[in-house]
Design a protein around this motif. Structure first.
Motif, PDB file in Angstrom:
ATOM      1  N   MET A 236      96.466 -39.047 -11.668  1.00  0.00           N
ATOM      2  CA  MET A 236      95.343 -38.215 -11.231  1.00  0.00           C
ATOM      3  C   MET A 236      95.836 -37.092 -10.322  1.00  0.00           C
ATOM      4  SD  MET A 236      92.257 -37.312 -11.121  1.00  0.00           S
ATOM      5  CE  MET A 236      91.411 -38.496 -12.147  1.00  0.00           C
ATOM      6  N   ASP A 237      96.825 -37.390  -9.491  1.00  0.00           N
ATOM      7  CA  ASP A 237      97.401 -36.354  -8.626  1.00  0.00           C
ATOM      8  C   ASP A 237      98.015 -35.246  -9.487  1.00  0.00           C
ATOM      9  OD1 ASP A 237      98.276 -35.037  -6.357  1.00  0.00           O
ATOM     10  OD2 ASP A 237     100.089 -36.260  -6.130  1.00  0.00           O
ATOM     11  N   ALA A 238      98.807 -35.647 -10.487  1.00  0.00           N
ATOM     12  CA  ALA A 238      99.435 -34.655 -11.372  1.00  0.00           C
ATOM     13  C   ALA A 238      98.360 -33.835 -12.091  1.00  0.00           C
ATOM     14  CB  ALA A 238     100.334 -35.362 -12.389  1.00  0.00           C
TER      15      ALA A 238
ATOM     16  N   SER B 182      95.422 -33.126 -11.061  1.00  0.00           N
ATOM     17  CA  SER B 182      94.793 -32.167 -10.132  1.00  0.00           C
ATOM     18  C   SER B 182      95.681 -30.948  -9.922  1.00  0.00           C
ATOM     19  CB  SER B 182      94.481 -32.850  -8.790  1.00  0.00           C
ATOM     20  OG  SER B 182      95.669 -33.094  -8.069  1.00  0.00           O
ATOM     21  N   HIS B 183      97.004 -31.129  -9.910  1.00  0.00           N
ATOM     22  CA  HIS B 183      97.898 -29.967  -9.750  1.00  0.00           C
ATOM     23  C   HIS B 183      97.718 -29.012 -10.931  1.00  0.00           C
ATOM     24  CE1 HIS B 183     100.622 -32.923  -7.370  1.00  0.00           C
ATOM     25  NE2 HIS B 183      99.618 -32.487  -6.639  1.00  0.00           N
ATOM     26  N   ALA B 184      97.651 -29.612 -12.128  1.00  0.00           N
ATOM     27  CA  ALA B 184      97.510 -28.780 -13.333  1.00  0.00           C
ATOM     28  C   ALA B 184      96.158 -28.071 -13.351  1.00  0.00           C
ATOM     29  CB  ALA B 184      97.671 -29.653 -14.583  1.00  0.00           C
TER      30      ALA B 184
ATOM     31  N   VAL C 225      90.522 -29.139  -3.513  1.00  0.00           N
ATOM     32  CA  VAL C 225      90.669 -30.588  -3.695  1.00  0.00           C
ATOM     33  C   VAL C 225      91.756 -31.142  -2.756  1.00  0.00           C
ATOM     34  CG1 VAL C 225      91.210 -32.420  -5.346  1.00  0.00           C
ATOM     35  CG2 VAL C 225      89.905 -30.419  -6.103  1.00  0.00           C
ATOM     36  N   HIS C 226      92.885 -30.448  -2.690  1.00  0.00           N
ATOM     37  CA  HIS C 226      93.982 -30.965  -1.867  1.00  0.00           C
ATOM     38  C   HIS C 226      93.710 -30.947  -0.361  1.00  0.00           C
ATOM     39  CE1 HIS C 226      96.325 -31.608  -5.414  1.00  0.00           C
ATOM     40  NE2 HIS C 226      97.222 -32.221  -4.659  1.00  0.00           N
ATOM     41  N   PRO C 227      93.129 -29.890   0.202  1.00  0.00           N
ATOM     42  CA  PRO C 227      92.812 -29.958   1.636  1.00  0.00           C
ATOM     43  C   PRO C 227      91.883 -31.125   1.979  1.00  0.00           C
ATOM     44  CG  PRO C 227      92.740 -27.705   0.890  1.00  0.00           C
ATOM     45  CD  PRO C 227      92.932 -28.542  -0.339  1.00  0.00           C
TER      46      PRO C 227
ATOM     47  N   PRO D  15      95.479 -43.729  -0.247  1.00  0.00           N
ATOM     48  CA  PRO D  15      96.424 -43.085  -1.164  1.00  0.00           C
ATOM     49  C   PRO D  15      95.906 -41.722  -1.632  1.00  0.00           C
ATOM     50  CG  PRO D  15      95.915 -45.333  -1.875  1.00  0.00           C
ATOM     51  CD  PRO D  15      94.970 -45.007  -0.763  1.00  0.00           C
ATOM     52  N   HIS D  16      96.830 -40.771  -1.668  1.00  0.00           N
ATOM     53  CA  HIS D  16      96.504 -39.380  -2.018  1.00  0.00           C
ATOM     54  C   HIS D  16      95.714 -39.295  -3.338  1.00  0.00           C
ATOM     55  CE1 HIS D  16      97.192 -35.065  -2.273  1.00  0.00           C
ATOM     56  NE2 HIS D  16      97.814 -35.197  -3.429  1.00  0.00           N
ATOM     57  N   GLY D  17      96.233 -39.954  -4.377  1.00  0.00           N
ATOM     58  CA  GLY D  17      95.616 -39.821  -5.705  1.00  0.00           C
ATOM     59  C   GLY D  17      94.230 -40.426  -5.789  1.00  0.00           C
TER      60      GLY D  17
HETATM   61 FE   LIG Z   1      98.806 -33.643  -4.884  1.00  0.00          FE
END
Ligand SMILES: [Fe+2]
Length: 405
Positions: A216-218, A220-222, A285-287, A299-301
């Motif tokens: 899910m983290d990956a 979100s980057h995309a 999303v990241h902030p 956890p971040h994700g």
């Molecule tokens: Fe991230």
């Protein structure tokens, strides 16, 4: 003068971020495929490296994950030092301890082995080696390592053992300042890894939930890079590939961690998404995830997964054409759908991902009393990000309220 300070600071930070986006990063050597980790010592020998410092964490050491690499170094007659004290959020102390070992052992390369934390720690240790008179804390911000004139840089090797952070291909590292209970970022082209090892065998032991939250983290980057103002043809191609590969393989790796072919695809997808992150930055999303994850130790994700659909809905029509394209990419759209309907279908697919793979839609740990502090942090971190639509306090509070369930 005082009223001008904030806008000036914002402009400077935005200009710096643009510079980070426009100037291409160093081209890394990539070793890829099952068992590729065992090729690393020979490659490093050819690069005239005498003694690397492997930076990892205790959990991975207890699981013997770095054992293959350490044996390969031994077999190649290349002695290495090991620092295995990296915490889940790498701290200033971690960097200083690892740097102490680097100096004591006369090392000339760092190998970040693990998730984002060991890789970030290794990058900043390399920065310390270039600027020994600066502390890890003083390296925070932009270009403190490369300017004015850099000294000789240790080789930086990144070996991810999860498919998610993309830290192997970014020019930034996040470090935790425990004294001030906050995190800061080191941004510098010099900490972009020289060598990246994408060995899917290293991710096979990752439990299903961690497989899902890192994916899910990956994702979100995309996605964040794809809909932000800094996207370009180059980053779009990587975003679309990453999104397609993640949705296409998550089910296989979630149900069968040992599916090497699918693990390899997820690892590549995470790497592609990391390229997007490096070139097109993130959005809101990241902030949210950085502050909420840091405050409640989540956890971040997991936070990313819960936050992303709400932020995408806030962007609304500003991103519907872009999200509609992603819906086409993953086959979530149907003939005759309008752009907003396709965009909604893509957001529904993210919610489906959260539901199916145990990430969830809410963060029950959130406390309303913390909303103002979270909002302040979100505003602050977002200054340099090319977001599609600006949020005010009310917008942030509404998203936080929705997250409480
Ligand atoms: Fe991230």
């Amino acid at each position: 003068m005082v009223p001008f300070r904030k806008p000036l600071l914002k402009t400077l930070k935005a200009a710096t971020a643009c510079f980070m986006v426009l100037v291409p990063s160093r081209k890394s050597v990539v070793l890829e495929g099952p068992g590729s980790i065992r090729k690393l010592p020979d490659l490093m020998k050819k690069q005239n490296i005498k003694k690397p410092l492997v930076i990892t964490d205790r959990v991975l050491m207890e699981k013997h994950l770095p054992a293959g690499l350490l044996e390969a170094f031994n077999a190649a007659g290349m002695p290495c030092a090991v620092y295995d004290g990296v915490q889940p959020n790498p701290s200033i102390e971690n960097v200083e301890e690892a740097y102490g070992l680097y100096v004591k052992n006369g090392c000339d390369a760092v190998v970040g082995f693990g998730g984002g934390s060991p890789m970030d720690c290794a990058k900043v240790v390399a920065g310390r080696a270039v600027r020994p008179h600066l502390t890890a804390e003083q390296l925070g911000g932009y270009f403190k390592i490369m300017l004015p004139v850099p000294k000789k840089l240790p080789r930086i090797v990144a070996v991810p053992t999860t498919a998610g952070t993309g830290a192997e291909t970014t020019s930034a590292a996040v470090i935790t300042d425990n004294g001030r209970n906050t995190k800061y970022t080191v941004n510098d082209f010099l900490i972009h890894p020289h060598v990246i090892v994408l060995d899917p065998e290293l991710t096979c032991g990752l439990p299903p939930f961690f497989t899902a939250i890192t994916a899910m983290d990956a994702l979100s980057h995309a996605v964040e890079g794809y809909i932000g103002g800094a996207h370009c043809k180059f980053s779009d191609a990587y975003s679309e590939k990453a999104v397609r590969m993640i949705f296409g393989h998550i089910d296989r790796v979630y149900k069968n961690g040992g599916d090497l072919e699918a693990r390899g695809q997820m690892m590549l997808a995470s790497y592609y998404a990391g390229i997007v992150l490096n070139r097109a930055l993130t959005g809101y999303v990241h902030p949210f995830a950085h502050k909420i994850g840091g405050m409640y130790h989540l956890p971040h994700g997991r936070v990313i997964g819960a936050v992303m659909p709400l932020v995408l809905e806030f962007y609304n029509e500003t991103v519907s054409r872009r999200l509609a394209r992603l819906a086409d990419v993953i086959g979530a759209s149907r003939p005759g759908m309008s752009l907003p309907q396709k965009a909604a279908a893509f957001i529904a697919s993210i919610r489906g991902f959260n539901r199916t793979y145990g990430i969830g839609a809410t963060i029950p740990e959130l406390r309303e009393a913390d909303f103002p502090e979270i909002a302040k942090s979100v505003h602050g971190e977002c200054i340099p990000y090319p977001v599609p639509r600006i949020m005010n306090d009310g917008d942030i509070f509404r998203i936080l309220k929705a997250l409480t369930g």
